[in-house]
Design an enzyme around this catalytic site. Structure first.
Site, mmCIF file in Angstrom:
data_model
loop_
_atom_site.group_PDB
_atom_site.id
_atom_site.type_symbol
_atom_site.label_atom_id
_atom_site.label_comp_id
_atom_site.label_asym_id
_atom_site.label_seq_id
_atom_site.Cartn_x
_atom_site.Cartn_y
_atom_site.Cartn_z
ATOM 1 N N GLY A 29 -12.962 39.691 -41.435
ATOM 2 C CA GLY A 29 -13.186 38.438 -40.707
ATOM 3 C C GLY A 29 -11.891 37.660 -40.523
ATOM 4 N N LEU B 216 -20.358 17.556 -59.566
ATOM 5 C CA LEU B 216 -20.646 17.032 -58.223
ATOM 6 C C LEU B 216 -19.558 17.478 -57.242
ATOM 7 N N GLY B 217 -19.792 17.246 -55.943
ATOM 8 C CA GLY B 217 -18.748 17.532 -54.946
ATOM 9 C C GLY B 217 -19.042 18.733 -54.063
ATOM 10 N N VAL C 91 -11.291 31.194 -40.454
ATOM 11 C CA VAL C 91 -10.539 30.210 -41.230
ATOM 12 C C VAL C 91 -10.347 30.637 -42.685
ATOM 13 N N LYS D 282 -6.919 24.416 -50.963
ATOM 14 C CA LYS D 282 -5.694 23.678 -50.602
ATOM 15 C C LYS D 282 -4.738 23.618 -51.788
ATOM 16 N N HIS E 233 11.301 7.780 -34.633
ATOM 17 C CA HIS E 233 12.217 8.920 -34.547
ATOM 18 C C HIS E 233 12.984 9.029 -35.858
ATOM 19 N N LEU F 133 -17.841 21.681 -41.450
ATOM 20 C CA LEU F 133 -16.632 21.019 -41.924
ATOM 21 C C LEU F 133 -16.998 19.841 -42.810
ATOM 22 N N GLY G 167 -10.585 33.668 -44.059
ATOM 23 C CA GLY G 167 -9.780 34.885 -44.169
ATOM 24 C C GLY G 167 -8.292 34.599 -44.018
ATOM 25 N N VAL H 178 -16.540 47.051 -39.869
ATOM 26 C CA VAL H 178 -16.648 47.699 -41.179
ATOM 27 C C VAL H 178 -18.066 48.225 -41.303
HETATM 28 P P1 FAD Z 1 -21.971 21.642 -49.618
HETATM 29 O O1 FAD Z 1 -20.611 21.153 -49.872
HETATM 30 O O2 FAD Z 1 -22.175 23.115 -49.534
HETATM 31 O O3 FAD Z 1 -22.866 21.048 -50.796
HETATM 32 C C1 FAD Z 1 -24.200 21.373 -50.946
HETATM 33 C C2 FAD Z 1 -24.563 21.172 -52.392
HETATM 34 O O4 FAD Z 1 -25.968 21.284 -52.505
HETATM 35 C C3 FAD Z 1 -23.989 22.229 -53.349
HETATM 36 O O5 FAD Z 1 -23.288 21.603 -54.396
HETATM 37 C C4 FAD Z 1 -25.215 22.962 -53.886
HETATM 38 O O6 FAD Z 1 -25.078 23.334 -55.246
HETATM 39 C C5 FAD Z 1 -26.286 21.902 -53.735
HETATM 40 N N1 FAD Z 1 -27.629 22.439 -53.610
HETATM 41 C C6 FAD Z 1 -28.074 23.401 -52.755
HETATM 42 N N2 FAD Z 1 -29.404 23.588 -52.914
HETATM 43 C C7 FAD Z 1 -29.783 22.725 -53.892
HETATM 44 C C8 FAD Z 1 -31.023 22.445 -54.493
HETATM 45 N N3 FAD Z 1 -32.144 23.048 -54.136
HETATM 46 N N4 FAD Z 1 -31.054 21.514 -55.484
HETATM 47 C C9 FAD Z 1 -29.913 20.866 -55.876
HETATM 48 N N5 FAD Z 1 -28.726 21.080 -55.323
HETATM 49 C C10 FAD Z 1 -28.666 21.996 -54.347
HETATM 50 N N6 FAD Z 1 -14.079 22.127 -44.687
HETATM 51 C C11 FAD Z 1 -13.130 21.268 -44.285
HETATM 52 O O7 FAD Z 1 -13.433 20.322 -43.558
HETATM 53 N N7 FAD Z 1 -11.826 21.432 -44.670
HETATM 54 C C12 FAD Z 1 -11.436 22.459 -45.450
HETATM 55 O O8 FAD Z 1 -10.257 22.571 -45.778
HETATM 56 C C13 FAD Z 1 -12.408 23.383 -45.871
HETATM 57 N N8 FAD Z 1 -12.068 24.423 -46.660
HETATM 58 C C14 FAD Z 1 -13.030 25.287 -47.089
HETATM 59 C C15 FAD Z 1 -12.648 26.363 -47.869
HETATM 60 C C16 FAD Z 1 -13.592 27.267 -48.316
HETATM 61 C C17 FAD Z 1 -13.158 28.425 -49.168
HETATM 62 C C18 FAD Z 1 -14.958 27.064 -47.979
HETATM 63 C C19 FAD Z 1 -15.999 28.016 -48.486
HETATM 64 C C20 FAD Z 1 -15.349 26.007 -47.189
HETATM 65 C C21 FAD Z 1 -14.387 25.112 -46.728
HETATM 66 N N9 FAD Z 1 -14.722 24.035 -45.910
HETATM 67 C C22 FAD Z 1 -13.755 23.175 -45.474
HETATM 68 C C23 FAD Z 1 -16.105 23.784 -45.504
HETATM 69 C C24 FAD Z 1 -16.726 22.679 -46.387
HETATM 70 O O9 FAD Z 1 -16.662 23.087 -47.729
HETATM 71 C C25 FAD Z 1 -18.155 22.425 -45.968
HETATM 72 O O10 FAD Z 1 -18.218 22.130 -44.597
HETATM 73 C C26 FAD Z 1 -18.743 21.253 -46.739
HETATM 74 O O11 FAD Z 1 -18.683 21.493 -48.124
HETATM 75 C C27 FAD Z 1 -20.189 21.010 -46.323
HETATM 76 O O12 FAD Z 1 -20.703 19.940 -47.045
HETATM 77 P P2 FAD Z 1 -22.257 19.813 -47.344
HETATM 78 O O13 FAD Z 1 -22.407 18.530 -48.095
HETATM 79 O O14 FAD Z 1 -23.038 20.021 -46.127
HETATM 80 O O15 FAD Z 1 -22.624 21.038 -48.307
HETATM 81 P P1 NAI Z 2 -15.419 31.868 -39.384
HETATM 82 O O1 NAI Z 2 -16.607 31.666 -38.554
HETATM 83 O O2 NAI Z 2 -14.286 30.912 -39.322
HETATM 84 O O3 NAI Z 2 -14.787 33.297 -39.092
HETATM 85 C C1 NAI Z 2 -15.501 34.478 -39.252
HETATM 86 C C2 NAI Z 2 -14.777 35.585 -38.541
HETATM 87 O O4 NAI Z 2 -15.394 36.801 -38.885
HETATM 88 C C3 NAI Z 2 -14.828 35.460 -37.018
HETATM 89 O O5 NAI Z 2 -13.545 35.669 -36.503
HETATM 90 C C4 NAI Z 2 -15.816 36.544 -36.619
HETATM 91 O O6 NAI Z 2 -15.555 37.069 -35.324
HETATM 92 C C5 NAI Z 2 -15.568 37.576 -37.699
HETATM 93 N N1 NAI Z 2 -16.672 38.489 -37.953
HETATM 94 C C6 NAI Z 2 -17.993 38.235 -37.925
HETATM 95 N N2 NAI Z 2 -18.691 39.343 -38.251
HETATM 96 C C7 NAI Z 2 -17.769 40.305 -38.520
HETATM 97 C C8 NAI Z 2 -17.857 41.662 -38.936
HETATM 98 N N3 NAI Z 2 -19.025 42.242 -39.176
HETATM 99 N N4 NAI Z 2 -16.712 42.343 -39.115
HETATM 100 C C9 NAI Z 2 -15.495 41.775 -38.901
HETATM 101 N N5 NAI Z 2 -15.363 40.494 -38.492
HETATM 102 C C10 NAI Z 2 -16.484 39.762 -38.337
HETATM 103 O O7 NAI Z 2 -15.995 31.987 -40.879
HETATM 104 P P2 NAI Z 2 -15.286 31.914 -42.294
HETATM 105 O O8 NAI Z 2 -13.837 32.180 -42.190
HETATM 106 O O9 NAI Z 2 -16.119 32.755 -43.187
HETATM 107 O O10 NAI Z 2 -15.475 30.402 -42.684
HETATM 108 C C11 NAI Z 2 -16.801 29.838 -42.762
HETATM 109 C C12 NAI Z 2 -16.789 28.384 -42.462
HETATM 110 O O11 NAI Z 2 -16.132 27.649 -43.461
HETATM 111 C C13 NAI Z 2 -16.099 28.093 -41.148
HETATM 112 O O12 NAI Z 2 -17.090 27.842 -40.193
HETATM 113 C C14 NAI Z 2 -15.277 26.893 -41.384
HETATM 114 O O13 NAI Z 2 -15.793 25.831 -40.650
HETATM 115 C C15 NAI Z 2 -15.426 26.590 -42.883
HETATM 116 N N6 NAI Z 2 -14.076 26.526 -43.440
HETATM 117 C C16 NAI Z 2 -13.244 25.557 -42.999
HETATM 118 C C17 NAI Z 2 -11.948 25.493 -43.445
HETATM 119 C C18 NAI Z 2 -11.065 24.454 -42.903
HETATM 120 O O14 NAI Z 2 -11.543 23.520 -42.283
HETATM 121 N N7 NAI Z 2 -9.762 24.551 -43.099
HETATM 122 C C19 NAI Z 2 -11.426 26.445 -44.421
HETATM 123 C C20 NAI Z 2 -12.383 27.458 -44.791
HETATM 124 C C21 NAI Z 2 -13.664 27.457 -44.322
#
Ligand code: FAD
Ligand code: NAI
Length: 463
Positions: free
Chosen positions: A177, A39-40, A180, A52, A442, A317, A182, A234
């Site tokens: 990209g 889950l999660g 966030v 993280k 402080h 998010l 990247g 690219v």
């Molecule tokens: P998800 O977390 O994507 O969950 C959806 C779930 O649905 C998945 O487990 C999937 O397996 C399941 N599912 C899909 N289709 C089906 C189906 N048909 N049947 C059963 N199950 C299914 N956000 C932050 O706020 N802070 C961060 O630090 C942060 N870091 C991130 C780092 C990375 C590398 C990535 C990729 C994302 C990060 N995010 C972060 C974004 C965050 O992970 C997402 O915004 C969040 O997980 C969205 O929650 P959700 O419940 O909408 O979907």
């Molecule tokens: P992003 O939307 O943050 O960044 C994508 C970047 O790729 C942008 O700067 C965009 O201009 C660029 N881009 C788009 N097309 C391109 C191309 N063809 N060539 C080169 N650059 C290109 O998306 P990212 O980093 O993939 O993250 C996805 C989502 O995951 C974000 O929307 C973010 O909300 C969530 N996330 C949140 C984190 C956090 O809250 N700390 C950590 C990681 C992900």
């Protein structure tokens, strides 16, 4: 027909699992469908939590290598045990996902293991078994957006999922990209010894973030050794045993170049995950970007079918998904919850961190809103100096007439924690003066927030 429920949530990410728990707390009979073995969702398994964990571990490595000596702490030769670092990350993830399983049991939420599909309003199929339910909640999240010509194999060309699993430090990591993912994962591998180049289509990194903060952030990351190729696209990738050769072109026109990488991280955004859900057959409409179309109250166009989290409009998010999960569950129980989408913080967990909430200067200008700016640098904050982490500043934007806080942008140590103070202030409709007149302990980093609030009216004390 198998069992029946009040609510079936499809997807156990932060949106779905929180919605399921809250609905159960409110007395509903709830099931949550999840096809992943744990889950999660994305966040706990391959997103927020593992990234993280690696950011924390790699920052310790960076400190031991480059920062502790300044504090008079000499550690001699520092070496990397990447296998241990990855194992610890897996332990952190394991504990978190088990925690959600425990919460499901505690709250009597049934986990339906398998892939869920909407048959029609009131019916969900899970791997061949159909369940009846009053409400269906789509919380299926998002997936990495592909780029034509750059085929992901999760070894040489990886998404964030592969980038969290690398078994050795790449010599040269090229990130496509400058968003966030990247910058966070680029930071991890740069700290662990990789040369990192970020190729970004636009003329700036972190688009959407306040421009001044974005520029300062780029300078900070450049000082740390990350290279940026902005305004570059690219056009293709070829993979050999030796690595990957990317072909790039300047966005404004010009001659093509090649870029050799050991590993390429594709991070150009994420797209809603709706494949195989049966939405078209059930008549659920999507918007122009493939997201499940909802009204302001998470309702799709089909009565009894709702959607939350990454799969609908809004920032992708975890905390936004969670808040939507809670709000929807409370709404289904007859309550009147509200989410203030103007006060959702965003954080980039690099070091220093970047955090933002509310409007940027560019957005206020475009909307014709008259505003005041207060800024305070961490070089003038005693605690930041004691920590030897003085890069960055706090910037607060307030309405010119009413002084109401409209936005805040922070580049600096623990910016992600500092921004919570502004989130509370904005929720209460506070003015910059309210923040400035609040007693701050402080020496804390939060004093920089107070000083920025004072600076809104030109009366900061320490600059
Ligand atoms: P998800 O977390 O994507 O969950 C959806 C779930 O649905 C998945 O487990 C999937 O397996 C399941 N599912 C899909 N289709 C089906 C189906 N048909 N049947 C059963 N199950 C299914 N956000 C932050 O706020 N802070 C961060 O630090 C942060 N870091 C991130 C780092 C990375 C590398 C990535 C990729 C994302 C990060 N995010 C972060 C974004 C965050 O992970 C997402 O915004 C969040 O997980 C969205 O929650 P959700 O419940 O909408 O979907
Ligand atoms: P992003 O939307 O943050 O960044 C994508 C970047 O790729 C942008 O700067 C965009 O201009 C660029 N881009 C788009 N097309 C391109 C191309 N063809 N060539 C080169 N650059 C290109 O998306 P990212 O980093 O993939 O993250 C996805 C989502 O995951 C974000 O929307 C973010 O909300 C969530 N996330 C949140 C984190 C956090 O809250 N700390 C950590 C990681 C992900």
């Amino acid at each position: 027909m198998a069992d029946s429920f009040d609510v079936i949530v499809i997807g156990a990410g932060p949106g779905g699992y929180v919605c399921a728990i809250r609905a159960a707390q409110l007395g509903m009979k709830v099931a949550c469908v999840e096809k992943r073995a744990t889950l999660g969702g994305t966040c706990l398994n391959v997103g927020c939590i593992p990234s993280k964990a690696l950011l924390q571990s790699s920052e310790h490595f960076e400190e031991a290598n480059h920062k502790l000596a300044e504090h008079g702490v000499n550690v001699g030769q520092v070496s990397l045990d990447l296998a241990r670092m990855q194992a610890r990350k897996a332990e952190v993830v394991g504990a978190n996902v088990k925690g959600v399983e425990f919460l499901f049991k505690k709250n009597k939420v049934t986990w339906l293991k398998g892939a869920g599909r909407v048959v029609s309003a009131g019916q969900v199929d899970v791997d061949g078994t159909t369940y009846a339910t009053k409400h269906i909640v789509i919380a299926t999240g998002s997936e990495s957006t592909p780029l034509p010509g750059v085929t992901v194999d999760e070894k040489r060309i990886v998404t964030s999922t592969g980038a969290l699993e690398l078994e050795s430090v790449p010599g040269h990591l090229v990130v496509i990209g400058g968003g966030v993912i990247g910058l966070e994962l680029g930071s991890v591998w740069r700290r662990l010894g990789a040369q990192v180049t970020v190729v970004e289509f636009l003329d700036r990194i972190v688009p959407g973030m306040d421009n001044e903060i974005g520029k300062a952030f780029e300078r900070t990351l450049s000082k740390q050794g990350i290279k940026f190729k902005l305004k570059t696209k690219v056009t293709g990738a070829s993979v050999t045993d030796a690595g990957v050769t990317l072909t790039t072109e300047p966005v404004g026109g010009g001659s093509a170049e090649t870029l050799a990488a050991d590993v390429v991280l594709l991070a150009i955004g994420r797209r809603p995950h709706v494949e195989g859900l049966g939405l078209a057959e059930a008549g659920v409409a999507l918007d122009e970007r493939g997201r499940v179309k909802t009204d302001g109250h998470f309702a799709t166009n089909v009565p009894g079918i709702w959607a939350i989290g990454d799969v609908i409009v809004g920032p992708m998010l975890a905390h936004k998904a969670e808040d939507e999960g809670v709000a929807l569950a409370e709404q289904l129980a007859g309550q009147k919850p509200h989410i203030n989408y103007d006060a959702i913080p965003g954080v980039v967990y690099t070091w220093p961190e970047v955090a933002n909430i509310g409007k940027t200067e560019e957005e206020l200008k475009a909307a014709g809103v008259a505003y005041k700016v207060g800024k305070f640098p961490f070089t003038a904050n005693g605690r930041a100096r004691a920590m030897a982490s003085m890069d960055g500043f706090v910037k607060i934007l307030a309405d010119k007439e009413t002084d109401r806080v409209l936005g805040a942008h922070i580049l600096g140590p623990d910016a992600g924690t500092l921004i919570a103070e502004i989130a509370v202030a904005m929720e209460f409709g506070a003015s910059a003066e309210d923040v400035a007149r609040t007693c701050h302990a402080h020496p804390t980093l939060n004093e920089a927030v107070k000083e920025a609030a004072l600076a809104v009216d030109g009366r900061a004390l320490h600059i």
